[in-house]
Enzyme design. Sequence first.
Site, mmCIF file in Angstrom:
data_model
loop_
_atom_site.group_PDB
_atom_site.id
_atom_site.type_symbol
_atom_site.label_atom_id
_atom_site.label_comp_id
_atom_site.label_asym_id
_atom_site.label_seq_id
_atom_site.Cartn_x
_atom_site.Cartn_y
_atom_site.Cartn_z
ATOM 1 N N SER A 75 6.309 -5.089 8.130
ATOM 2 C CA SER A 75 5.829 -6.072 9.116
ATOM 3 C C SER A 75 6.566 -7.408 9.008
ATOM 4 C CB SER A 75 4.319 -6.257 8.966
ATOM 5 O OG SER A 75 3.652 -5.048 9.189
ATOM 6 N N ASP A 114 3.334 -2.620 12.945
ATOM 7 C CA ASP A 114 1.918 -2.271 13.026
ATOM 8 C C ASP A 114 1.465 -1.924 14.441
ATOM 9 O OD1 ASP A 114 2.248 -4.860 13.916
ATOM 10 O OD2 ASP A 114 0.635 -5.727 12.723
ATOM 11 N N ARG A 157 0.823 -1.201 0.000
ATOM 12 C CA ARG A 157 0.000 0.000 0.000
ATOM 13 C C ARG A 157 0.855 1.249 0.000
ATOM 14 N NH1 ARG A 157 -4.238 1.471 4.312
ATOM 15 N NH2 ARG A 157 -2.636 0.604 5.671
#
Length: 521
Positions: free
Chosen positions: A194, A247, A130
């Site tokens: 992540s 995150d 993203r």
Amino acid sequence: MPFNFAQIFQDDLITSMVRKTAYGLATTCVLGAAAYAGYCVAAPEKHQLRHYRHPELNDQIEKVLDSLKITDDQLEQIMHLLEEEMNAGLSPLTHHQAIVKMFPTYVRNIPNGTEIGQVLALDLGGTNFRVLLIDLRGNSRIELTSKIFLIPQSVMIGDGKRLFRHLAECLHEFMQKERILNTGVCYPIGFTFSFPCQQEGLASARLTAWTKGFDCSGVVNEDVVKLLQDAIDEKRINAKCVALINDTVGTLMACAYKDPSTAIGLILGTGTNACYIENLDKVGTWKGDYNEPKQVIINMEWGAFGDNGRLNLIRTKYDEEVDLSSMNPGKQIFEKMISGMYMGEIVRLIILDLLQQELLFLGHRDTYGDYKTPLYNRGGFYTKFVSTVEIDEGIQFSNTRRVLEDIGIRNPTYDDCAIVRHICRQVSKRAAKLAAAGLAVLINRIGRSNITVGVDGSLYRYHPRFKHNMERCMETLINKSIQFKLTLSDDGSGKGAAMVACLADDSLCKKSVVHNETTRD
């Protein structure tokens, strides 16, 4: 009147037949009643179970589920053990062998909603990548545009430089579309990466191992921020990566933009982890400066709590079986008792145990012998089924019946559905209590009078009772002088990364909140 011998003979014959039939029916009824009484005497438990409309009242079922119940004394003991493990992770003398690693993230400033500026965020944690442009407008207002790019399989397992070139190409395409390419403005980037990393600075982290299907060569033990920036510079993109986070930190930061009292970030999804704001004088592993603010966000990696056997006092045979059949036996013990990846499997194992003890699905054992059905296969009871079952109220059990049919159980009875819902509730309640105990340790340790916990993850977001069960448990464990609040965080991987980037860039950061002694009530 003359006798009609034929008629008399016919009447006697009919009477005799009626008597014989009546005797036969009576005998059959007596024998049937005797057989039924004998069955009830021989198997009273099976007979009585069918009449239990509340499975928690059945001693045999509760005996199975008692192993999941955690007392208040046990919760306090778990809290004490967790704090010991935290201190071991923060000490330079014991950090290397510590189970709960307590990594300093180098994120020290916390947003308060007054920040203004445009920031880019990149989010890589799986097959989707993203790119986000986040416009911070002050007064906790945000405008966001984003695009998702797929990572081809060939890129996921190819050369590492090819991966980061692909990320740079996606960024170039996005910035071109948003008309911010080559504008003379260098946009700060917050990068949510992540994967397991050893962080060496706010914008420096070395990959320790690939996960989630990635296996790019030449990246492990390398600084992933440098690899990304080299690819960005190669494409002559006007952007600079100023921060790398995970995150959990993103969750805290995204929530703090709207609520400056946020001091903890929690993930409750496929996995679980927590981070919190710690005073620098308690962080023995800190290698940075001691300038203001004298605080840093600690990435706990609390999923590994119990890997040294200290949670054995509450582990069940179902937990042990889940662990042994996992990809990482002996690791992430706390996570395996809480998170979404394992909760459904614990429920499945308990259902099988009750089935084998003939306490569930009675009278249908022959029907349920198909070992190809999901019930008999590892992972066949999804954690989303736990949420679906617990939504059911009343006597219809429409959701539960649908779930049971999905795993191969046809025509479940009312009692079957009630028992399965009871199992789901006990498993999720235990998970909520354990998460609550972990948060209680952090809230009591921080000690401020008002503390907000930013929470994200599919388990917390979609389970109908998890938040309520956590809050009820936390109320009994947290110091009475402290007010706490659980808030669902909004897009920590995107907005949270942007917050960190904003605060790292002095030209954008107008104000920041320091949670030190001067801000405590």
